[in-house]
Scaffold this active site. Sequence first.
Site, PDB file in Angstrom:
ATOM      1  N   GLY A 197      -3.204  -1.435  -7.213  1.00 28.23           N
ATOM      2  CA  GLY A 197      -2.090  -2.369  -7.313  1.00 28.23           C
ATOM      3  C   GLY A 197      -2.323  -3.428  -8.384  1.00 28.23           C
TER       4      GLY A 197
ATOM      5  N   HIS B 112       0.836  -1.206   0.000  1.00 28.38           N
ATOM      6  CA  HIS B 112       0.000   0.000   0.000  1.00 28.38           C
ATOM      7  C   HIS B 112       0.871   1.257   0.000  1.00 28.38           C
ATOM      8  CE1 HIS B 112      -2.838  -2.839   2.227  1.00 28.38           C
ATOM      9  NE2 HIS B 112      -3.568  -2.425   1.221  1.00 28.38           N
TER      10      HIS B 112
END
Length: 282
Positions: free
Chosen positions: A147, A37
Amino acid sequence: MHIIRTVKEMHAFSSSMLGTGKKLVLVPTMGFLHEGHLSLMRIGKEHGDVLVVSIFVNPAQFGPGEDFEQYPRDFERDMKLVASVGGDCIFAPDAHEMYPDGYQTTITVDRITRHLCGITRPHHFEGVTTVVAKLFNCTKPHAAVFGEKDFQQLMVIKRMVLDCNYDIEIIPGPIVREPDGLAMSSRNTYLTPEQRSSALSLSRALFTVKERFDAGERDAERLIAVARDMIFSEKHTRIDYIKICAVDTLEDVAAISGDAVMALAVYVGTTRLIDNIVLTAA
Ligand code: PAF
């Protein structure tokens, strides 16, 4: 750093930033942040002036019997981590704020959600696209970072942005791996040491497949068999799927000619892990 809990405050914050000509970038998360993250947040910082990180464990994307209740949460720790990369704002609404009483609107992306995870998690992507659309509406970003580990999610969001005419740039963030290859995931915390060791077979299988692909193998079945054998031979593993598909449509390919991705989902014990590798000819 601003901590925002309501949609109304979030609208006001975003509007004031946009009013001063600032470029706002959103990194949507479900919290329990890890280096994966943080790398998305660093990418976000490079693409704008104001970094907003949303933290919301979205009930709508979990199916019955999945790990919604169990999903790890640690807001204090998350706040420190967002601050450490220079985040400007955390948007952390509660479920009622995101799904008001009488709520009855969803966003569905059709064909691309029917493959891969969409087969065993039939309502998952509707939950994801609905919440991401709502997060876009609340935060009004110029850009958002997703992502590549959740490869199908990234493609589904790109499709939704095109189809719904959102004026938002979707920026992909590369998979971040532990030094031994395990793709970072908040769900890795569920693994026992022995299961974690078995879970390494996922990335090892993907790297081996990439080597065979680079050496000239283009037959999808043969490449899938390589990965399946490596993962199946480990204790605690149960394969949900291993597929090679076209990167844009996620439809299976038999012989790889254009850009393809090997995507897999494997239960290690009761933990379902996903990973992937893009197979592009040099
Ligand atoms: O990838 C995630 O963490 C979630 O699916 C997302 C994009 C934050 C939506 O809840």
